[in-house]
Design a protein around this motif. Structure first.
Motif, PDB file in Angstrom:
ATOM      1  N   GLY A  49       0.818  -1.213   0.000  1.00 16.57           N
ATOM      2  CA  GLY A  49       0.000   0.000   0.000  1.00 16.57           C
ATOM      3  C   GLY A  49       0.842   1.249   0.000  1.00 16.57           C
ATOM      4  N   GLN A  50       1.929   1.234   0.780  1.00 15.41           N
ATOM      5  CA  GLN A  50       2.836   2.382   0.789  1.00 15.41           C
ATOM      6  C   GLN A  50       3.542   2.522  -0.557  1.00 15.41           C
ATOM      7  N   GLN A  51       3.929   1.381  -1.143  1.00 21.57           N
ATOM      8  CA  GLN A  51       4.553   1.420  -2.470  1.00 21.57           C
ATOM      9  C   GLN A  51       3.604   2.007  -3.500  1.00 21.57           C
ATOM     10  N   ALA A  52       2.321   1.681  -3.366  1.00 20.60           N
ATOM     11  CA  ALA A  52       1.329   2.216  -4.299  1.00 20.60           C
ATOM     12  C   ALA A  52       1.255   3.726  -4.199  1.00 20.60           C
ATOM     13  N   GLN A  88       0.712  14.834  -4.582  1.00 15.95           N
ATOM     14  CA  GLN A  88       0.870  13.428  -4.229  1.00 15.95           C
ATOM     15  C   GLN A  88       2.060  13.237  -3.287  1.00 15.95           C
ATOM     16  N   ALA A  89       3.162  13.916  -3.593  1.00 15.25           N
ATOM     17  CA  ALA A  89       4.350  13.810  -2.741  1.00 15.25           C
ATOM     18  C   ALA A  89       4.068  14.371  -1.351  1.00 15.25           C
ATOM     19  N   ASN A  90       3.374  15.505  -1.298  1.00 16.17           N
ATOM     20  CA  ASN A  90       3.054  16.108  -0.012  1.00 16.17           C
ATOM     21  C   ASN A  90       2.129  15.206   0.806  1.00 16.17           C
ATOM     22  N   ARG A  91       1.208  14.529   0.123  1.00 18.39           N
ATOM     23  CA  ARG A  91       0.309  13.607   0.822  1.00 18.39           C
ATOM     24  C   ARG A  91       1.103  12.474   1.454  1.00 18.39           C
ATOM     25  N   PHE A  92       2.085  11.948   0.709  1.00 16.99           N
ATOM     26  CA  PHE A  92       2.893  10.863   1.258  1.00 16.99           C
ATOM     27  C   PHE A  92       3.664  11.350   2.486  1.00 16.99           C
ATOM     28  N   ILE A  93       4.240  12.538   2.404  1.00 17.92           N
ATOM     29  CA  ILE A  93       4.994  13.091   3.529  1.00 17.92           C
ATOM     30  C   ILE A  93       4.095  13.275   4.746  1.00 17.92           C
ATOM     31  N   ARG A  94       2.891  13.772   4.492  1.00 21.48           N
ATOM     32  CA  ARG A  94       1.956  14.039   5.595  1.00 21.48           C
ATOM     33  C   ARG A  94       1.463  12.748   6.241  1.00 21.48           C
ATOM     34  N   GLU A  95       1.198  11.717   5.439  1.00 20.87           N
ATOM     35  CA  GLU A  95       0.610  10.492   5.963  1.00 20.87           C
ATOM     36  C   GLU A  95       1.643   9.472   6.425  1.00 20.87           C
ATOM     37  N   PRO A  97       4.964  10.159   8.172  1.00 21.16           N
ATOM     38  CA  PRO A  97       6.022  11.036   8.700  1.00 21.16           C
ATOM     39  C   PRO A  97       7.279  10.306   9.155  1.00 21.16           C
ATOM     40  N   ARG A  98       7.220   8.989   9.348  1.00 25.13           N
ATOM     41  CA  ARG A  98       8.396   8.225   9.784  1.00 25.13           C
ATOM     42  C   ARG A  98       8.903   7.269   8.710  1.00 25.13           C
ATOM     43  N   SER A  99       8.411   7.424   7.512  1.00 29.00           N
ATOM     44  CA  SER A  99       8.794   6.486   6.459  1.00 29.00           C
ATOM     45  C   SER A  99      10.252   6.668   6.040  1.00 29.00           C
ATOM     46  N   HIS A 125      11.115   6.289   3.148  1.00 32.03           N
ATOM     47  CA  HIS A 125      11.048   6.748   1.765  1.00 32.03           C
ATOM     48  C   HIS A 125      10.778   8.254   1.645  1.00 32.03           C
ATOM     49  N   LEU A 126      10.827   8.969   2.747  1.00 33.43           N
ATOM     50  CA  LEU A 126      10.585  10.410   2.701  1.00 33.43           C
ATOM     51  C   LEU A 126      11.566  11.149   1.785  1.00 33.43           C
ATOM     52  N   PRO A 127      12.864  10.763   1.719  1.00 32.12           N
ATOM     53  CA  PRO A 127      13.756  11.462   0.791  1.00 32.12           C
ATOM     54  C   PRO A 127      13.246  11.448  -0.647  1.00 32.12           C
ATOM     55  N   TYR A 128      12.695  10.318  -1.066  1.00 33.74           N
ATOM     56  CA  TYR A 128      12.142  10.228  -2.428  1.00 33.74           C
ATOM     57  C   TYR A 128      10.978  11.190  -2.607  1.00 33.74           C
ATOM     58  N   ALA A 129      10.095  11.272  -1.610  1.00 37.14           N
ATOM     59  CA  ALA A 129       8.939  12.163  -1.712  1.00 37.14           C
ATOM     60  C   ALA A 129       9.381  13.616  -1.817  1.00 37.14           C
ATOM     61  N   TYR A 130      10.357  14.010  -1.017  1.00 36.49           N
ATOM     62  CA  TYR A 130      10.864  15.377  -1.116  1.00 36.49           C
ATOM     63  C   TYR A 130      11.532  15.616  -2.474  1.00 36.49           C
ATOM     64  N   TYR A 131      12.258  14.607  -2.949  1.00 33.80           N
ATOM     65  CA  TYR A 131      12.909  14.735  -4.246  1.00 33.80           C
ATOM     66  C   TYR A 131      11.885  14.951  -5.353  1.00 33.80           C
ATOM     67  N   MET A 132      10.796  14.186  -5.306  1.00 39.08           N
ATOM     68  CA  MET A 132       9.778  14.326  -6.336  1.00 39.08           C
ATOM     69  C   MET A 132       9.007  15.645  -6.211  1.00 39.08           C
ATOM     70  N   GLN A 133       8.901  16.194  -5.012  1.00 39.78           N
ATOM     71  CA  GLN A 133       8.351  17.541  -4.877  1.00 39.78           C
ATOM     72  C   GLN A 133       9.206  18.523  -5.663  1.00 39.78           C
ATOM     73  N   GLY A 134      10.525  18.395  -5.504  1.00 39.22           N
ATOM     74  CA  GLY A 134      11.414  19.269  -6.253  1.00 39.22           C
ATOM     75  C   GLY A 134      11.327  19.043  -7.746  1.00 39.22           C
ATOM     76  N   MET A 135      11.266  17.772  -8.173  1.00 42.14           N
ATOM     77  CA  MET A 135      11.191  17.458  -9.589  1.00 42.14           C
ATOM     78  C   MET A 135       9.887  17.946 -10.211  1.00 42.14           C
ATOM     79  N   ALA A 136       8.830  18.004  -9.413  1.00 40.64           N
ATOM     80  CA  ALA A 136       7.531  18.443  -9.935  1.00 40.64           C
ATOM     81  C   ALA A 136       7.622  19.828 -10.548  1.00 40.64           C
ATOM     82  N   TRP A 137       8.414  20.692  -9.927  1.00 39.40           N
ATOM     83  CA  TRP A 137       8.480  22.090 -10.375  1.00 39.40           C
ATOM     84  C   TRP A 137       9.768  22.416 -11.121  1.00 39.40           C
ATOM     85  N   PHE A 138      10.654  21.433 -11.242  1.00 40.26           N
ATOM     86  CA  PHE A 138      11.950  21.703 -11.864  1.00 40.26           C
ATOM     87  C   PHE A 138      11.834  21.774 -13.376  1.00 40.26           C
TER      88      PHE A 138
END
Length: 274
Positions: A88-91, A111-118, A120-122, A124-137
């Motif tokens: 489920g987390q992978q999804a 989507q990345a922000n939702r993962f970070i919010r839901e 908080p101890r994962s 995989h958080l580095p990936y979510a932050y990375y994709m936040q950056g890639m979203a606007w890059f």
């Protein structure tokens, strides 16, 4: 600048595993499919008995086939049925990726922000932050602007600021993650883009006779966006602005800083586009 392993997680016939080289090839192919639109597949009946592994395999096949809408349906179904499982987390993570393939900037960031919010101890958080950056890059403007030689740093830089903030959060919180080095390189590019933007605004103010506004913008380049390649050009503007309002001492001090720090700089030029 190719994103490192932007498809998070692993995938093969027995588990979620995907080699790095194949990832790069796959990303290029999938982005090409995204540009051509979403491929439709025949509607299939929903099998409520599908396992988490089967749902993920279905989503993966749809991604490979360019059916991103169908892939999202499979991933959402997987998350809904197995919300607290690793699958489920992978999804959730893969929904970020698929939304990115659909070139939906805001959706990817959300989507990345939702993962970070839901989660908080994962781990995989580095990936979510990375994709936040890639979203606007973005590195280049439209085709027309490139042909005309138009520097996109002249335009609104809100996306660059959003991207920079996300990458900075990643680097500060997870400096040793797999995504940190690439994020640092992108931050250099973004910092120079933002600095060039402020130089253009400062130059406009200077030409309009708004000398203190020009000085304020140039000061942002010098003080808030270090290091960057635009600083000597911003110092040029500060010298002109100070001299224009009679602040000869400040102009002279700034000129000494410029000469000492950038002895090979030639006055009166524009900062180079990246």
């Amino acid at each position: 600048m190719e994103p490192p392993n932007i498809m998070h997680g692993k995938h093969d016939d027995s588990s979620f595993s995907l080699g790095t080289t194949f990832r790069v090839i796959l990303i290029t192919a999938l982005l090409g499919l995204a540009a051509c639109g979403t491929t439709q597949e025949p509607r299939q009946p929903v099998d409520l008995g599908m396992s988490a592994e089967e749902l993920y395999e279905q989503a993966w096949r749809r991604i490979q086939g360019g059916n991103f809408d169908g892939a999202m349906q499979s991933l959402r179904r997987l998350e809904a049925r197995y919300p607290f499982s690793p699958e489920g987390q992978q999804a959730q993570l893969d929904q970020i990726f698929v939304t990115y393939l659909q070139r939906d900037r805001r959706g990817t960031a959300e989507q990345a922000n939702r993962f970070i919010r839901e989660n908080p101890r994962s781990e995989h958080l580095p990936y979510a932050y990375y994709m936040q950056g890639m979203a606007w890059f973005e590195t280049r403007g439209s085709f027309t602007r490139r042909v005309l030689g138009f520097d996109h740093a002249r335009l609104n830089i809100r996306n660059a600021e959003r991207s920079f903030d996300a990458f900075r959060e990643l680097v500060e919180r997870y400096p040793d993650s797999d995504y940190a080095d690439d994020a640092r390189l992108r931050m250099i590019y973004l910092r120079n883009t933002m600095a060039r933007h402020h130089w253009y605004v400062a130059r406009h103010y200077l030409d309009q006779g708004a000398y203190m506004a020009a000085a304020a913008r140039a000061t942002r380049v010098v003080e808030d966006l270090q290091p960057n390649a635009v600083t000597p050009y911003a110092l040029d503007i500060l010298i002109e602005a100070y001299a224009a309002v009679g602040e000869e001492t400040l102009a002279a001090d700034t000129r000494r800083v410029l000469d000492r720090s950038y002895p090979e700089h030639r006055r009166g030029q524009r900062p180079p586009a990246l």
